[in-house]
Design an enzyme around this catalytic site. Structure first.
Site, PDB file in Angstrom:
ATOM      1  N   ALA A 110       0.768  -1.251   0.000  1.00  0.00           N
ATOM      2  CA  ALA A 110       0.000   0.000   0.000  1.00  0.00           C
ATOM      3  C   ALA A 110       0.799   1.300   0.000  1.00  0.00           C
ATOM      4  CB  ALA A 110      -0.948  -0.006   1.186  1.00  0.00           C
ATOM      5  N   ALA A 111       2.061   1.288   0.447  1.00  0.00           N
ATOM      6  CA  ALA A 111       2.772   2.570   0.612  1.00  0.00           C
ATOM      7  C   ALA A 111       3.203   3.149  -0.732  1.00  0.00           C
ATOM      8  CB  ALA A 111       4.001   2.370   1.496  1.00  0.00           C
ATOM      9  N   GLY A 113       0.496   5.105  -0.428  1.00  0.00           N
ATOM     10  CA  GLY A 113      -0.924   5.249  -0.096  1.00  0.00           C
ATOM     11  C   GLY A 113      -1.792   5.878  -1.170  1.00  0.00           C
ATOM     12  N   GLY A 114      -1.247   6.066  -2.368  1.00  0.00           N
ATOM     13  CA  GLY A 114      -2.046   6.664  -3.449  1.00  0.00           C
ATOM     14  C   GLY A 114      -3.330   5.890  -3.678  1.00  0.00           C
ATOM     15  N   LYS A 115      -3.172   4.582  -3.811  1.00  0.00           N
ATOM     16  CA  LYS A 115      -4.364   3.780  -4.136  1.00  0.00           C
ATOM     17  C   LYS A 115      -5.196   3.503  -2.885  1.00  0.00           C
ATOM     18  CE  LYS A 115      -2.283   1.951  -8.328  1.00  0.00           C
ATOM     19  NZ  LYS A 115      -0.840   2.267  -8.278  1.00  0.00           N
ATOM     20  N   CYS A 231       3.388  -0.750 -12.417  1.00  0.00           N
ATOM     21  CA  CYS A 231       3.697   0.435 -13.227  1.00  0.00           C
ATOM     22  C   CYS A 231       4.828   0.058 -14.188  1.00  0.00           C
ATOM     23  CB  CYS A 231       4.057   1.626 -12.357  1.00  0.00           C
ATOM     24  SG  CYS A 231       5.438   1.351 -11.260  1.00  0.00           S
TER      25      CYS A 231
HETATM   26  N1  SAM Z   1       0.095   1.079  -3.863  1.00  0.00           N
HETATM   27  C1  SAM Z   1       1.075   2.106  -3.623  1.00  0.00           C
HETATM   28  C2  SAM Z   1       0.487   3.450  -3.995  1.00  0.00           C
HETATM   29  O1  SAM Z   1      -0.428   3.526  -4.816  1.00  0.00           O
HETATM   30  O2  SAM Z   1       0.925   4.468  -3.419  1.00  0.00           O
HETATM   31  C3  SAM Z   1       2.380   1.810  -4.336  1.00  0.00           C
HETATM   32  C4  SAM Z   1       2.921   0.455  -4.020  1.00  0.00           C
HETATM   33  S1  SAM Z   1       4.485   0.095  -4.717  1.00  0.00           S
HETATM   34  C5  SAM Z   1       4.131  -0.098  -6.377  1.00  0.00           C
HETATM   35  C6  SAM Z   1       4.755  -1.536  -4.184  1.00  0.00           C
HETATM   36  C7  SAM Z   1       4.970  -1.704  -2.697  1.00  0.00           C
HETATM   37  O3  SAM Z   1       5.197  -3.101  -2.459  1.00  0.00           O
HETATM   38  C8  SAM Z   1       6.186  -0.986  -2.158  1.00  0.00           C
HETATM   39  O4  SAM Z   1       5.807  -0.098  -1.147  1.00  0.00           O
HETATM   40  C9  SAM Z   1       7.087  -2.085  -1.600  1.00  0.00           C
HETATM   41  O5  SAM Z   1       7.732  -1.752  -0.400  1.00  0.00           O
HETATM   42  C10 SAM Z   1       6.120  -3.236  -1.396  1.00  0.00           C
HETATM   43  N2  SAM Z   1       6.779  -4.584  -1.453  1.00  0.00           N
HETATM   44  C11 SAM Z   1       8.051  -4.886  -1.778  1.00  0.00           C
HETATM   45  N3  SAM Z   1       8.256  -6.202  -1.670  1.00  0.00           N
HETATM   46  C12 SAM Z   1       7.107  -6.760  -1.277  1.00  0.00           C
HETATM   47  C13 SAM Z   1       6.695  -8.089  -0.994  1.00  0.00           C
HETATM   48  N4  SAM Z   1       7.518  -9.117  -1.115  1.00  0.00           N
HETATM   49  N5  SAM Z   1       5.434  -8.283  -0.579  1.00  0.00           N
HETATM   50  C14 SAM Z   1       4.574  -7.253  -0.458  1.00  0.00           C
HETATM   51  N6  SAM Z   1       4.899  -5.963  -0.735  1.00  0.00           N
HETATM   52  C15 SAM Z   1       6.145  -5.724  -1.140  1.00  0.00           C
END
Ligand code: SAM
Length: 433
Positions: A110-111, A113-115, A231
């Site tokens: 989630a981080a 947090g946009g979505k 993305c």
């Molecule tokens: N959804 C977010 C937004 O809209 O702001 C962006 C998410 S970003 C594309 C993907 C996230 O997956 C990152 O914050 C990352 O730390 C996390 N991530 C990395 N490895 C992961 C794993 N093995 N399992 C789950 N999440 C993971």
């Protein structure tokens, strides 16, 4: 134009054929920028009327706009949580998630947090949102964004997908998997994505996404839906990932796919697939009953908070209170289940009790500030002073108060004889205005 990796160029040339020159030309333009109106605080029409920024509708996101303005993050309306800055094509995934009847929703990666914030704005306020982030420091930013936007029905967790599976077997009606990916759509915005790109990394990301998707599948109720997004443009992480998933999971059907490519639509690039779990697999076990979140709160602390809230609010928000391991009290969203993973935020943070007094939390102003008894509405110049952490002058009864820009809460203050002491958390202050 950026120095694109040669192997990336070769792969895209092969994939896009005649479309490749236009794709390459897209790298000559500056990256698209966008903002999404937080409809928990203001309607799209009202924001349109007061927006200090030129807006142009994003076609695939009801409340999303293209912007060209610099420093949109420094405007008081941003501090007040009226909008979230988000790349326009990234706004396409959350609206695909079917949540109209969902009681329990998970945003697994989630981080920042946009979505999550986009989903929260569309959710029934009585439903529960779990926003999870595996990386502790990113989870903190996620938690701050949820606080800024005034979201009250969300738990922010910091766990691996496997840890969540242990806690939430077949529990969620809707899950967003915005997976970590090779970030080909981020090359302009985050040149770091360029240096980390390699075919090996694409393969590594695809393997990780496969595991995350399988974990998500086991947390979904029958009839529930997953939206998977990235993305990136790599098929291994997008179309092929989904095709493989459907082979492993015959209980799922693919309902919709969206792919935004930067030479075809106005965005940096995104992929999203909507999947529905049609039936239980015969191997799946019965979902265990999940208990309500256990409340742990010192009776005196709760009494002190309730007395504080009587004075602070015209009508105090109701609900169960618990204390987390950080020692702070939270207003637990109704229906929150018990779980055993690291939690960063559980509903709305209320404050801390020092044994005598309540020190209210910033989150209280952001989620419920409009119900405060003592309101301080400042001019734009005074607002900037407040955001820089300075005291401001105001005619207001002594005591804890909420500081506003127009009708929108910005944070807490404490009034003493016409001077409002600044209680905006240090880490959230405006460095230059
Ligand atoms: N959804 C977010 C937004 O809209 O702001 C962006 C998410 S970003 C594309 C993907 C996230 O997956 C990152 O914050 C990352 O730390 C996390 N991530 C990395 N490895 C992961 C794993 N093995 N399992 C789950 N999440 C993971």
């Amino acid at each position: 134009m950026q120095n694109l990796p040669e192997q990336f160029i070769d792969r895209m040339k092969k994939r896009l054929g005649e479309g490749f020159p236009a794709f390459l030309r897209a790298y000559e333009n500056p990256p698209y920028k966008g903002l999404r109106v937080n409809t928990q605080k203001i309607s799209k029409e009202e924001f349109w009327a007061i927006s200090p920024i030129m807006l142009e509708q994003v076609p695939w996101a009801e409340n999303g706009f293209y912007i060209t303005a610099e420093k949109a993050g420094a405007h008081p309306y941003h501090f007040a949580g009226l909008y979230y800055l988000q790349e326009p094509s990234a706004m396409c995934a959350a609206p695909m998630l079917e949540i109209s009847a969902a009681k329990h929703v998970l945003d697994l990666c989630a981080a920042p947090g946009g979505k999550t914030t986009q989903i929260a704005a569309r959710m029934d306020r009585g439903a529960i949102l779990v926003a999870n982030e595996i990386d502790g420091s990113r989870a903190k930013i996620l938690s701050q964004n949820i606080e800024r936007l005034g979201i009250a029905n969300c738990a922010v967790t910091n766990a691996t997908p496997k840890q969540l599976v242990e806690n939430f077997p077949e529990y969620f009606d809707a899950i967003l998997v915005d997976a970590p990916c090779s970030g080909e759509g981020m090359f302009k915005k985050e040149p770091n994505a360029l240096t980390h790109w390699s075919p090996q990394n694409v393969a590594l990301c695809a393997a990780r996404q496969k595991e995350i998707l399988d974990d998500a599948a086991s947390m979904l109720t029958s009839g529930g839906e997953i939206v998977y997004s990235t993305c990136t443009f790599a098929e291994e992480e997008d179309e092929w990932q989904i095709a493989d998933f459907l082979k492993r999971h015959p209980e799922f059907a693919l309902l919709e796919i969206k792919k935004i490519l930067p030479h075809e639509e106005r965005g940096e690039g995104h992929f999203a697939a909507r999947l529905k779990k049609i039936s239980h697999s015969s191997l799946q076990r019965e979902a265990p009953k999940i208990r309500a979140y256990p409340l742990r709160v010192n009776a005196q602390a709760e009494k002190a908070y309730r007395a504080f809230a009587e004075d602070f609010f015209v009508s105090a928000p109701q609900g169960a209170i618990t204390t987390l391991s950080d020692g702070r009290m939270y207003l637990v969203p109704t229906g929150m289940p018990a779980f055993d993973v690291r939690v960063m935020r559980l509903g709305v943070e209320l404050g801390e009790w020092d044994g005598k007094l309540i020190r209210p939390a910033h989150a209280l102003a952001m989620a419920f500030g409009t119900h405060a008894r003592r309101k301080v509405k400042l001019s734009l110049e005074e607002v900037k002073k407040y955001l820089r952490g300075e005291t401001v002058e105001a005619e207001v009864e002594n005591g804890w108060c909420v500081v506003f820009v127009e009708e929108f809460p910005l944070g807490l203050g404490k009034a003493v004889n016409g001077t409002v002491k600044n209680h905006l958390p240090k880490g959230l202050r405006l460095v230059r205005a």
